[in-house]
Write a protein that holds these residues in place. Structure first.
Motif, PDB file in Angstrom:
ATOM      1  N   ASP A  70       4.362 -15.112 -28.628  1.00 50.82           N
ATOM      2  CA  ASP A  70       4.220 -14.909 -30.075  1.00 50.82           C
ATOM      3  C   ASP A  70       4.877 -16.041 -30.849  1.00 50.82           C
ATOM      4  OD1 ASP A  70       2.895 -12.532 -29.656  1.00 50.82           O
ATOM      5  OD2 ASP A  70       4.618 -11.249 -30.103  1.00 50.82           O
ATOM      6  N   ASP A 102       7.203 -18.842 -24.198  1.00 54.90           N
ATOM      7  CA  ASP A 102       7.147 -17.641 -25.012  1.00 54.90           C
ATOM      8  C   ASP A 102       5.709 -17.556 -25.534  1.00 54.90           C
ATOM      9  OD1 ASP A 102       7.928 -15.571 -26.937  1.00 54.90           O
ATOM     10  OD2 ASP A 102       7.749 -17.181 -28.423  1.00 54.90           O
ATOM     11  N   ASN A 135       9.811 -20.365 -29.763  1.00 52.06           N
ATOM     12  CA  ASN A 135      10.147 -20.523 -31.186  1.00 52.06           C
ATOM     13  C   ASN A 135      11.457 -19.836 -31.563  1.00 52.06           C
ATOM     14  OD1 ASN A 135       8.788 -17.846 -30.965  1.00 52.06           O
ATOM     15  ND2 ASN A 135       9.227 -17.801 -33.154  1.00 52.06           N
TER      16      ASN A 135
HETATM   17 MG   LIG Z   1       8.177 -15.943 -30.183  1.00 52.31          MG
END
Ligand SMILES: [Mg+2]
Length: 236
Positions: A10, A8, A175
């Motif tokens: 961000d 991922d 995250n």
């Molecule tokens: Mg993310």
């Protein structure tokens, strides 16, 4: 055995949610003269944001529209044009923020790129994501980059099809339990959760993955190469 490693972007490779957090504080300041007693401006904003996701998607543009809509709603239509302009500027500044990599990202991505094809899977505004990928300096470590509108089991299944990937050979690092980990593990892949300091309420889930043997949690990306080496060693 673990052929693809996907990341991922961000809040996994670079900071993002903190800019949303700052923007919300500035939104509240602009809104404060209009905010009736007992109304929580951020609650209204979050509700409108979630409702707008199917229409405007993830990313700063949708967030900007939601801030404007929340401001109009909370002020009972009284907020003036120059204040709306300030909200637009808050969104514009978010788009131009500097790219700050998280700790250990540079060396970890560099090291894993030497042994595995890496994929970047991110959702949000196309232009914004492209700008961040370019600005991160990490572009060349990734064999493929996928900017998608959402990250559900359907999205991952389509990617497995596109790249002819067996889910058992796919490990995703991110995250967000909801977007990066749960759908991948549900499909038979591996998930490494690396929580960010702030998580958008929309991305948190209470459940645990169905297959805990394929689920790992790390505090930061530093130990990822040795974790992956260990997974591969145990599978032999
Ligand atoms: Mg993310």
């Amino acid at each position: 055995m673990i052929q693809w490693i996907a990341f991922d972007a961000d809040d996994t490779l670079w900071h993002s949610e903190c800019y949303y957090h700052d923007a919300q504080q500035r939104f509240l300041e602009i809104l404060s003269p209009y905010l009736p007693d007992g109304v929580r401006g951020l609650d209204v904003l979050h509700e409108i944001e979630i409702r707008n996701l199917p229409d405007f998607g993830y990313g700063i543009k949708g967030f900007g529209i939601s801030m404007i809509e929340a401001a109009i709603h909370v002020s009972g239509g009284q907020i003036i044009g120059s204040e709306i302009q300030k909200i637009v500027e808050v969104a514009r500044e978010m788009i131009h923020h500097e790219i700050r990599l998280l700790d250990h990202v540079q060396e970890t991505v560099e090291s894993l790129a030497a042994s595995h094809p890496l994929m970047l899977i991110t959702k949000g505004d196309l232009m914004d994501q492209e700008r961040k990928i370019q600005g991160s300096g990490l572009r060349n470590y990734f064999q493929s980059i996928e900017i998608v509108s959402d990250k559900t089991a359907l999205t991952y299944r389509a990617l497995f099809q596109k790249y002819q990937i067996n889910p058992e050979a796919f490990l995703m690092v991110g995250n967000s339990m909801r977007s990066d980990i749960m759908p991948v593990i549900d499909l038979g892949g591996w998930g490494v959760h690396v929580p960010y300091t702030i998580t958008w309420a929309h991305e948190t889930v209470q459940e645990k993955p169905a297959n805990p043997d394929r689920f790992f949690e790390l505090e930061h990306l530093g130990p990822l190469p040795s974790l992956i080496a260990e997974i591969i060693r145990q599978a032999r």
